[in-house]
Enzyme design. Structure first.
Site, PDB file in Angstrom:
ATOM      1  N   SER A   1       0.817  -1.208   0.000  1.00 33.08           N
ATOM      2  CA  SER A   1       0.000   0.000   0.000  1.00 33.08           C
ATOM      3  C   SER A   1       0.855   1.264   0.000  1.00 33.08           C
ATOM      4  CB  SER A   1      -0.906  -0.001   1.234  1.00 33.08           C
ATOM      5  OG  SER A   1      -1.567   1.236   1.397  1.00 33.08           O
TER       6      SER A   1
ATOM      7  N   TYR B   1      -2.185   5.591  -4.356  1.00 36.75           N
ATOM      8  CA  TYR B   1      -3.225   6.612  -4.294  1.00 36.75           C
ATOM      9  C   TYR B   1      -2.647   7.832  -4.995  1.00 36.75           C
ATOM     10  CZ  TYR B   1      -6.011   4.068  -0.817  1.00 36.75           C
ATOM     11  OH  TYR B   1      -6.799   3.142  -0.168  1.00 36.75           O
TER      12      TYR B   1
ATOM     13  N   THR C   1      -5.389   2.871  -7.389  1.00 33.54           N
ATOM     14  CA  THR C   1      -6.728   2.813  -6.796  1.00 33.54           C
ATOM     15  C   THR C   1      -7.585   3.938  -7.359  1.00 33.54           C
ATOM     16  OG1 THR C   1      -6.000   1.733  -4.760  1.00 33.54           O
ATOM     17  CG2 THR C   1      -8.025   3.022  -4.643  1.00 33.54           C
TER      18      THR C   1
ATOM     19  N   LYS D   1      -7.482  -0.501  -9.823  1.00 30.77           N
ATOM     20  CA  LYS D   1      -8.157  -1.177  -8.705  1.00 30.77           C
ATOM     21  C   LYS D   1      -9.403  -0.392  -8.284  1.00 30.77           C
ATOM     22  CE  LYS D   1      -7.438  -2.796  -3.954  1.00 30.77           C
ATOM     23  NZ  LYS D   1      -8.458  -1.994  -3.255  1.00 30.77           N
TER      24      LYS D   1
ATOM     25  N   HIS E   1     -13.321  -1.967  -2.241  1.00 35.15           N
ATOM     26  CA  HIS E   1     -12.539  -1.460  -1.110  1.00 35.15           C
ATOM     27  C   HIS E   1     -12.974  -2.129   0.203  1.00 35.15           C
ATOM     28  CE1 HIS E   1      -9.636   2.015  -1.049  1.00 35.15           C
ATOM     29  NE2 HIS E   1      -9.629   1.689   0.221  1.00 35.15           N
TER      30      HIS E   1
END
Length: 353
Positions: free
Chosen positions: A106, A130, A156, A224, A248
């Site tokens: 992440s 992100y 994402t 994603k 999510h």
């Protein structure tokens, strides 16, 4: 203590973690409709096994983006693994390397990316991004993970803002504040004059911006959070290399389809042109089998990995992965599938439950 299924790990983690940590891991948006449906949707699907086949050897190996993995069971990106275990993502990476599956790291990790790579230098790693408002930061991050040996960029798309997570509010856990404290600079950058980013996702990121990533990296780009055929078709049109069906974990927009239900629509839309993956609600080997039969190349695990971390760190994560692998082998044998290639939509029957 003998933990024999993923639900056992969940029960253990619930006993061991503080309420704040448990609520953070298990949290959902609004009423939790989607979070719960992720699990119950699998129970509406029935299997049509074929018998009198030689299943003395069952091989669950497959490939994702050309890289071989021991089973189509990998680790999804989730934030702050140190909530579950002091060594955090380093333990997760070591477990993934030992089991020979992919770990998506992440953007919001508990420790530096360099430390995660050092803990498991031979592991297959993808990086979840992100997208940041600062495009220079995006470029530095992408170049950094490429240099560190990450093999794909997972962007994402379902979090232009953070979902309405009531338990975090009740616990007065300001997720935005915690994210803003996370420093995305490399160790070298921290010793320079480069300003620390706020690191909140950009609400303005859109389809036309994808080309900027395609000019800054040769890594495969996977989106994603796709849930509809319309967005799946746009993803193919914009030349990405994969789609990751996900809601999510029910933490963003409540009331969207369960991931396994959205998977069918997305797979039909891409017509085999790119690989499709999914996460959300996978708890047994037969769940994995159902996802593969409906067109997923691979499934990814979120919360169960954190339950495993809580149990025994990297050894707990390995146990979770190996239990699910063993269950998948059993489910494949009992349905007459000797390899991943033999798993097809003919295996599926939808129930009205």
């Amino acid at each position: 203590m003998s933990l024999v299924c993923l639900e056992d790990f969940k029960a253990y983690a619930r006993q061991q973690l503080s309420k704040l940590s448990w609520d953070f891991i298990e949290g959902e948006a609004d009423e939790g409709i989607t979070r719960n449906d992720n699990i119950t949707a699998f129970k509406r699907i029935r299997l049509r096994p074929r018998y009198l086949r030689d299943v003395s050897t069952v091989d669950a190996r497959t490939t994702i983006q050309g890289q071989e993995i021991s089973a189509p069971i990998c680790i999804s990106p989730s934030a702050f693994h140190s909530v579950a275990w002091p060594d955090g993502e380093r333990s997760t990476a070591r477990a993934a390397q030992e089991v020979n599956i992919c770990y998506i790291t992440s953007t919001y990790t508990s420790c530096a990316l360099e430390d995660i790579v050092a803990a498991a230098p031979g592991g297959l790693r993808w990086f979840q991004l992100y997208v940041q408002p600062d495009w220079e930061l995006n470029k530095r991050l992408v170049q950094r993970v490429e240099a560190l040996g990450f093999k794909a960029l997972v962007i994402t798309v379902d979090a232009p803002v953070i979902g309405n997570r009531r338990q975090n509010m009740r616990n007065q856990l300001n997720l935005e504040e915690n994210i803003m404290l996370k420093d995305l600079r490399s160790p070298e950058e921290r010793n320079s004059t480069i300003t620390a980013p706020t690191s909140l996702p950009s609400p303005s990121f859109c389809w036309d911006d994808l080309s900027m990533f395609q000019t800054m990296t040769q890594l495969p780009i996977i989106l994603k959070g796709i849930l509809t055929k319309e967005d799946a078709e746009l993803a193919v049109k914009h030349n990405v290399q994969g789609i990751y069906v996900s809601n999510h974990g029910g933490r963003q927009l409540d009331g969207v389809p369960a991931s396994i239900d959205a998977l069918t629509e997305v797979v039909a839309a891409v017509k085999g042109k790119i690989e499709v993956y999914m996460d959300g609600g996978v708890r047994t080997g037969s769940d994995v089998l159902k996802a593969l039969a409906l067109g997923a190349r691979c499934i990814f695990l979120g919360r169960p990995i954190l339950w495993g971390l809580t149990y025994k760190g990297e050894h707990g994560v390995k146990e979770v992965l190996n239990i699910l692998k063993a269950e998948l082998h059993t489910s494949m044998a009992l349905s007459g599938c000797r390899s991943v290639a033999e798993i097809s939509p003919d295996l599926i029957q939808f129930s009205r439950l």
